[in-house]
Design a protein around this motif. Structure first.
Motif, PDB file in Angstrom:
ATOM      1  N   VAL A  59       0.853  -1.205   0.000  1.00 17.60           N
ATOM      2  CA  VAL A  59       0.000   0.000   0.000  1.00 17.60           C
ATOM      3  C   VAL A  59       0.882   1.247   0.000  1.00 17.60           C
ATOM      4  N   ARG A  60       1.950   1.205   0.803  1.00 11.77           N
ATOM      5  CA  ARG A  60       2.870   2.365   0.846  1.00 11.77           C
ATOM      6  C   ARG A  60       3.580   2.549  -0.488  1.00 11.77           C
ATOM      7  N   SER A  61       4.052   1.419  -1.047  1.00  7.68           N
ATOM      8  CA  SER A  61       4.785   1.492  -2.321  1.00  7.68           C
ATOM      9  C   SER A  61       3.918   2.074  -3.425  1.00  7.68           C
ATOM     10  N   LEU A  62       2.634   1.744  -3.376  1.00  9.62           N
ATOM     11  CA  LEU A  62       1.718   2.242  -4.410  1.00  9.62           C
ATOM     12  C   LEU A  62       1.330   3.699  -4.180  1.00  9.62           C
ATOM     13  N   GLY A  63       1.785   4.219  -3.056  1.00  3.05           N
ATOM     14  CA  GLY A  63       1.487   5.621  -2.752  1.00  3.05           C
ATOM     15  C   GLY A  63       0.029   5.855  -2.401  1.00  3.05           C
ATOM     16  N   LEU A  64      -0.652   4.802  -1.980  1.00  2.00           N
ATOM     17  CA  LEU A  64      -2.066   4.956  -1.624  1.00  2.00           C
ATOM     18  C   LEU A  64      -2.169   5.550  -0.230  1.00  2.00           C
ATOM     19  N   GLN A  65      -2.883   6.595  -0.108  1.00  2.00           N
ATOM     20  CA  GLN A  65      -3.084   7.180   1.224  1.00  2.00           C
ATOM     21  C   GLN A  65      -4.284   6.467   1.850  1.00  2.00           C
ATOM     22  N   ASP A  66      -4.101   5.245   2.226  1.00  2.00           N
ATOM     23  CA  ASP A  66      -5.237   4.441   2.672  1.00  2.00           C
ATOM     24  C   ASP A  66      -4.764   3.450   3.740  1.00  2.00           C
ATOM     25  N   SER A  67      -5.705   2.838   4.395  1.00  2.00           N
ATOM     26  CA  SER A  67      -5.336   1.843   5.406  1.00  2.00           C
ATOM     27  C   SER A  67      -6.119   0.551   5.146  1.00  2.00           C
ATOM     28  N   ILE A  68      -5.669  -0.521   5.778  1.00  2.00           N
ATOM     29  CA  ILE A  68      -6.312  -1.825   5.553  1.00  2.00           C
ATOM     30  C   ILE A  68      -7.494  -1.961   6.501  1.00  2.00           C
TER      31      ILE A  68
END
Lengths: 120, 486
Positions: A59-68
């Motif tokens: 998720v971090r690598s994809l640059g998504l500002q999101d959480s699981i």
């Protein structure tokens, strides 16, 4: 508000539940567990810690500002559900369900409710 | 203390439980042991007080792809044992400070003890994390957490506080996991500063720790300076240094003809049991030992030193006769060898492949099995020990649950042998003496190793586990369980 032990007691009432645990994703060690049957819960805790870490890294690598919210792993006979705690991202709840007996939607709902109530 | 053991794929960390006397350190570790289904060893306890430490091992979790092997120890709380406490704290990667919060007075004592702990940890870098476990929260006069913080003052800044009722195993596991997390933070810091040791830990079992402990000169421990752990000797390094100083050379396959029994298999054993990098270290009583954790016991008695090779070779012949006379009763994988010790003299070594003793097998099964299974196993172990005790070949041999195991053909001695001169051929037990000896062995095992299973075991006996008269040993085990101390 529920302790880990109380949260697991609630989770163990889900239809088709095999085992449930609260895991520290920093060390991969269990804080509390219930059920399990033939599952080696300690091994499952460590293994699923790697899953959570890998997914967070992705998720971090994809640059998504999101959480699981949760992670679902579908085996041919079981569902494995992982849900990090919103209140403490160093912890997650893991449950294993028998596919022939479980209702996935209901199980996810119960897990979400237990996660919100859990205080560690 | 943290060590990266790549051979076994584990990172080894040590968590020490500290706190004032009677705060609940041992209770916490035992509660943790029950919760994690692990056995807790306590080398010596007098009137419920820990004299050395409690020890538990737990391998679980994952750190950088390696399993985490936790050595969990408690320190003795009594003031006169302070040097032992300090030595254990200096080798810890994280500390759980068990504070007695049952009353303002008890909490005040815990506050003073925290100050002492802060003194020991001062200057350690990377820092050692501390979790304060506020124990006895079920006491009617238990103080509040803010008051505990106030009593601790600024001795330890920014520590986490957890709450527990250790005798009910409430809060002990969460505290432990938090401490492991702190230990891993320290491991990361050690890796970052390039100071993370690699290899097998010097102290890898309760026995190892006890030996290093008894060897340790307490006055030197109390004088250990504070400072950077990358520079300052931790307990393990201190012991390692002392051992290197005077350690004799271990035997290898080049030993001269006539110096080893059995001649052919003995050399094969040397090849397998004594790798070139193995070092001996001194144990309590002056004996030299090596091989702990490798599957072999390598032992040389303090007085097994000979100025001349011929005297050593004669000793090997005597030992060989003692072995040969009892061979059917001895576990396989043994040899006796005399080798140059490196200081111009010769030293006699006994090497024995580690086989599980009756006690080890029983304890492995005891935590995690139901009471009937434990009682069945104890009955089987008692029968095996009796069988060994009445075997004429066992005359003079040590006959305990620790020294006897079970091989393919029944009972066998799995321990080191006593010196031939101590093997009195006249001391074979008659059956009645053997029964009395066995009863005392069973009671010792129940009271020291299985004490926390006693309520379960008694309940199973009361529920009719033993069918009276159907089996002599079942009936004897049932009697011993019922007679054991509450």
């Amino acid at each position: 508000m529920a302790t880990a032990k109380e949260a697991l007691t609630v989770l163990m009432q889900i239809d088709g539940i095999i085992g449930a645990m609260v895991v520290d994703s920093n060390s991969g060690m269990m804080l509390a567990s219930a059920g399990g049957g033939p599952l080696n819960l300690e091994l499952a805790a460590a293994g699923n810690t790697e899953v959570v870490r890998a997914k967070r890294k992705t998720v971090r690598s994809l640059g998504l500002q999101d959480s699981i919210d949760d992670i679902l792993i579908t085996l041919s006979r079981q569902y494995h559900l992982i849900r990090p705690l919103a209140s403490n991202d160093a912890l997650f709840i893991y449950i294993a369900l028998d596919r022939t007996k479980a209702n996935l939607a209901m199980a996810r709902h119960s897990l979400s409710q237990a996660e919100k109530d859990l205080v560690v | 203390m943290a060590v990266l053991d790549l051979e076994r794929g584990v990172v080894v960390v040590r968590v020490a439980y500290d706190g004032p006397p009677m705060a609940g350190k041992t209770t916490s570790i035992r509660a943790l042991g029950r919760s994690l289904v692990r056995h807790v060893e306590t080398p010596q306890e007098i009137d419920g007080r820990t004299m050395f430490f409690d020890w538990m091992e737990y391998t679980a979790g994952v750190f950088e792809g390696h399993q985490i092997r936790c050595q969990v120890v408690s320190v003795p709380g009594q003031q006169h044992l302070a040097p032992r406490r300090k030595a254990l704290l200096l080798a810890a990667d994280a500390i759980v400070f068990v504070a007695d919060t049952s009353s303002p007075e008890a909490a005040a004592e815990s506050g003073e003890s925290v100050t002492a702990l802060a003194g020991v940890l001062q200057g350690r870098s990377p820092p050692v994390g501390v979790v304060v476990q506020a124990n006895k929260r079920d006491a009617p006069a238990a103080i509040g957490i803010p008051m505990l913080r106030a009593l601790m003052g600024n001795a330890l800044s920014g520590v986490a506080i957890t709450e527990s009722v250790a005798h009910e195993a409430e809060g002990t596991r969460e505290t432990f996991v938090l401490a492991v997390r702190l230990a891993l933070d320290r491991v990361r810091a050690l890796i970052a500063c390039g100071a993370m040791p690699h290899g097998r830990p010097e102290v890898d079992s309760a026995d190892d720790l006890l030996m290093s402990f008894e060897r340790l000169d307490t006055s030197s421990v109390s004088e250990l300076p504070p400072g950077d752990p990358c520079e300052v000797p931790a307990l393990s390094r201190l012991v390692r240094g002392a051992a290197r100083e005077r350690a004799p050379r271990l035997p290898d396959v080049r030993v001269p003809s006539g110096a080893i029994w059995p001649a052919v298999d003995g050399r094969l054993i040397l090849h397998e049991a004594v790798p070139s990098d193995l070092r001996a270290r001194r144990s309590d009583g002056g004996a030299w030992i090596a091989g702990t954790g490798t599957g072999w016991r390598i032992h040389s008695a303090a007085d097994a030193r000979f100025p001349e090779f011929d005297a050593g070779r004669e000793a090997v012949v005597v030992w060989a006769r003692a072995h040969a006379a009892r061979l059917p009763l001895l576990s396989p994988g043994r040899c006796v060898v005399v080798a140059e010790s490196g200081d111009g003299a010769w030293r006699l070594w006994q090497i024995v492949r580690v086989m599980p003793s009756l006690r080890r097998r029983l304890l492995d099964l005891a935590y995690g099995s139901d009471a009937s299974t434990v009682l069945d196993a104890l009955t089987s172990a008692a029968r095996t020990l009796f069988e060994a005790s009445t075997d004429p070949l066992s005359a003079g041999l040590p006959l305990t649950f620790d020294s006897v195991g079970e091989g393919e053909r029944g009972a066998q001695i799995v321990s080191l042998l006593s010196a031939p001169a101590e093997l009195d051929p006249l001391t074979v037990l008659d059956p009645e003496d053997a029964r009395r000896h066995l009863r005392s062995q069973i009671e010792t095992l129940l009271n020291l190793d299985l004490w926390d299973r006693l309520p379960d075991l008694r309940a199973a006996v009361a529920a009719g586990w033993s069918r009276a008269g159907s089996d002599e040993w079942q009936a004897r085990v049932a009697e011993a369980v019922e007679a054991s101390k509450a």
